[in-house]
Design an enzyme around this catalytic site. Structure first.
Site, PDB file in Angstrom:
ATOM      1  N   TYR A  61       0.842  -1.198   0.000  1.00  0.00           N
ATOM      2  CA  TYR A  61       0.000   0.000   0.000  1.00  0.00           C
ATOM      3  C   TYR A  61       0.877   1.247   0.000  1.00  0.00           C
ATOM      4  O   TYR A  61       1.624   1.501   0.951  1.00  0.00           O
ATOM      5  CB  TYR A  61      -0.929   0.040   1.218  1.00  0.00           C
ATOM      6  CG  TYR A  61      -1.974  -1.057   1.276  1.00  0.00           C
ATOM      7  CD1 TYR A  61      -2.262  -1.864   0.180  1.00  0.00           C
ATOM      8  CD2 TYR A  61      -2.689  -1.285   2.442  1.00  0.00           C
ATOM      9  CE1 TYR A  61      -3.219  -2.860   0.245  1.00  0.00           C
ATOM     10  CE2 TYR A  61      -3.658  -2.280   2.520  1.00  0.00           C
ATOM     11  CZ  TYR A  61      -3.909  -3.072   1.420  1.00  0.00           C
ATOM     12  OH  TYR A  61      -4.863  -4.063   1.504  1.00  0.00           O
ATOM     13  N   SER A 212     -12.961  -4.897   0.928  1.00  0.00           N
ATOM     14  CA  SER A 212     -13.887  -4.182   0.036  1.00  0.00           C
ATOM     15  C   SER A 212     -15.322  -4.692   0.168  1.00  0.00           C
ATOM     16  O   SER A 212     -15.961  -5.025  -0.833  1.00  0.00           O
ATOM     17  CB  SER A 212     -13.421  -4.275  -1.418  1.00  0.00           C
ATOM     18  OG  SER A 212     -13.978  -3.249  -2.200  1.00  0.00           O
ATOM     19  N   ALA A 215     -17.747  -3.181  -2.154  1.00  0.00           N
ATOM     20  CA  ALA A 215     -17.425  -3.303  -3.582  1.00  0.00           C
ATOM     21  C   ALA A 215     -16.834  -2.004  -4.133  1.00  0.00           C
ATOM     22  O   ALA A 215     -17.243  -1.506  -5.176  1.00  0.00           O
ATOM     23  CB  ALA A 215     -18.661  -3.705  -4.380  1.00  0.00           C
ATOM     24  N   GLY A 217     -17.164   0.923  -3.093  1.00  0.00           N
ATOM     25  CA  GLY A 217     -18.122   2.026  -3.063  1.00  0.00           C
ATOM     26  C   GLY A 217     -19.368   1.793  -3.889  1.00  0.00           C
ATOM     27  O   GLY A 217     -20.327   2.572  -3.808  1.00  0.00           O
ATOM     28  N   LEU A 218     -19.393   0.721  -4.680  1.00  0.00           N
ATOM     29  CA  LEU A 218     -20.554   0.463  -5.543  1.00  0.00           C
ATOM     30  C   LEU A 218     -21.838   0.244  -4.754  1.00  0.00           C
ATOM     31  O   LEU A 218     -22.932   0.497  -5.257  1.00  0.00           O
ATOM     32  CB  LEU A 218     -20.283  -0.755  -6.429  1.00  0.00           C
ATOM     33  CG  LEU A 218     -19.259  -0.571  -7.554  1.00  0.00           C
ATOM     34  CD1 LEU A 218     -18.958  -1.913  -8.211  1.00  0.00           C
ATOM     35  CD2 LEU A 218     -19.767   0.430  -8.583  1.00  0.00           C
ATOM     36  N   LEU A 219     -21.702  -0.232  -3.503  1.00  0.00           N
ATOM     37  CA  LEU A 219     -22.878  -0.524  -2.683  1.00  0.00           C
ATOM     38  C   LEU A 219     -23.175   0.584  -1.679  1.00  0.00           C
ATOM     39  O   LEU A 219     -23.978   0.399  -0.765  1.00  0.00           O
ATOM     40  CB  LEU A 219     -22.681  -1.855  -1.945  1.00  0.00           C
ATOM     41  CG  LEU A 219     -22.453  -3.078  -2.840  1.00  0.00           C
ATOM     42  CD1 LEU A 219     -22.147  -4.306  -1.995  1.00  0.00           C
ATOM     43  CD2 LEU A 219     -23.663  -3.332  -3.729  1.00  0.00           C
TER      44      LEU A 219
END
Length: 348
Positions: A61, A212, A215, A217-219
């Site tokens: 990271y 994640s 996802a 931020g998709l969810l």
């Protein structure tokens, strides 16, 4: 905050883990965030005040900067938290700067210890599969780190089912450290892990850390049909996780938003609460660009969903049974184990 046993180990961890991929923000990790030391301290304070006791990072990271920031942010209070980090990814241009060879595993751990400013790592995880290095070599290197006191527990991340079982079998046969946990991608956007990895965790007594869980931020509720946020990882060329069925994703988000409205919470909290009720899941690794996002995610630990709400989310996000699972559901239902039933029960 609830605490759960990490696999068959004696270690208890919070159901939410603080993720630090946003710390640093160099290279491609700038897509995720660019949290500095002072903001990291504030976020760690928020997490520990909420009862979070595990911080997860990785050497890769921001090319080690995330580990450095974690080390500075917890200076003077190392004993208040558990630290997890990872090894495997490339950390340089040399031929031995990546992988799970004895050389890279041991040198990687020593470098992580220096960056974190600590004398031990509580959970050291192999970050990804290395098909070029014998598992015996990797596990022996991890054994060296455990017996030398530099590592307390070992875990794995992003292995396929057969790779995981092979590693556990070798560890048992040779008396080498057994993975106590696996860190995997698992969310309502893609429940692939339910085919092999979740049943393996139930069968083998592994803890499951979820990376994640929203996802990418998709969810979160910000991505809907015809609606795109002004910023976010999914608007960049970072394609994790891939979206294979956009219509199912939007259907799932609509159900999340509807359930969230009934509780007066965010869609993100509902998505996280759903995962915390799934078999074998120990802890969700949460991270955030802002303190507001982090506070919202932390609140998910207190949210309880009804059986009906869980059934709605199960149905809208369900994936088809692949072979041999559809065949087992049809012909082996008289002799299924608890591990089998984590996948097959809804289909019987």
């Amino acid at each position: 905050m609830e605490y759960r046993q990490l696999g068959r180990s004696g270690l208890r961890i919070s159901v939410l883990t603080m993720g630090t991929m946003s710390f640093g923000g160099t290279g491609k990790f700038a897509y995720v965030g660019s949290t500095g030391v002072e903001e990291a301290r504030r976020q760690i304070d928020m997490c520990t005040d909420a009862g979070v006791n595990l911080i997860d990072t990785a050497d890769v990271y921001s090319a080690g900067l995330s580990e450095e920031i974690v080390g500075k942010a917890i200076e003077g209070r190392r004993d208040e938290v558990l630290l997890a980090t990872k090894v495997r990814m490339s950390m340089g241009d040399g031929p031995n700067d990546a992988g799970l060879s004895r050389h890279h595993v041991i040198s990687g751990a020593e470098a992580s210890l220096r960056r974190l400013g600590t004398d031990h790592i509580d959970l050291y995880q192999v970050h990804e599969w290395d098909g070029s290095t014998p598992l015996e070599e990797t596990l022996a290197a991890l054994d060296h780190l455990v017996t030398s006191g530099k590592v307390r527990y070992v875990g794995v991340s992003n292995y396929a089912g057969w790779q995981l079982m092979k590693a556990l079998g070798i560890a048992d046969r040779l008396g080498l450290p057994r993975f106590v946990s696996q860190q995997i991608y698992y969310s309502l956007q893609a429940r692939d892990a339910e085919y092999e990895l979740i049943p393996a965790a139930v069968d083998q007594g592994l803890g499951v850390l979820v990376w994640s869980p929203l996802a990418g931020g998709l969810l979160s509720g910000r991505y809907r049909r015809g609606v795109r946020p002004a910023e976010g990882r999914q608007l960049t060329d970072w394609n994790e996780p891939p979206v294979r069925d956009e219509e199912q994703l939007y259907d799932t988000v609509e159900v999340l938003l509807d359930i969230a409205a009934g509780h007066g919470v965010s869609a993100a909290q509902v998505a996280l609460a759903y995962l915390l009720g799934r078999p074998a899941v120990t802890s969700l690794v949460i991270g955030a660009r802002t303190t507001d996002q982090l506070a919202d995610n932390l609140a998910a630990a207190d949210l309880k969903l009804s059986d009906e709400e869980r059934a709605r989310l199960d149905e809208v996000s369900r994936q088809p049974l692949l072979y041999p699972y559809w065949h087992q559901a049809a012909t082996a239902s008289d002799r299924l184990s608890p591990a089998d039933l984590t996948l097959l029960q809804p289909h019987l």
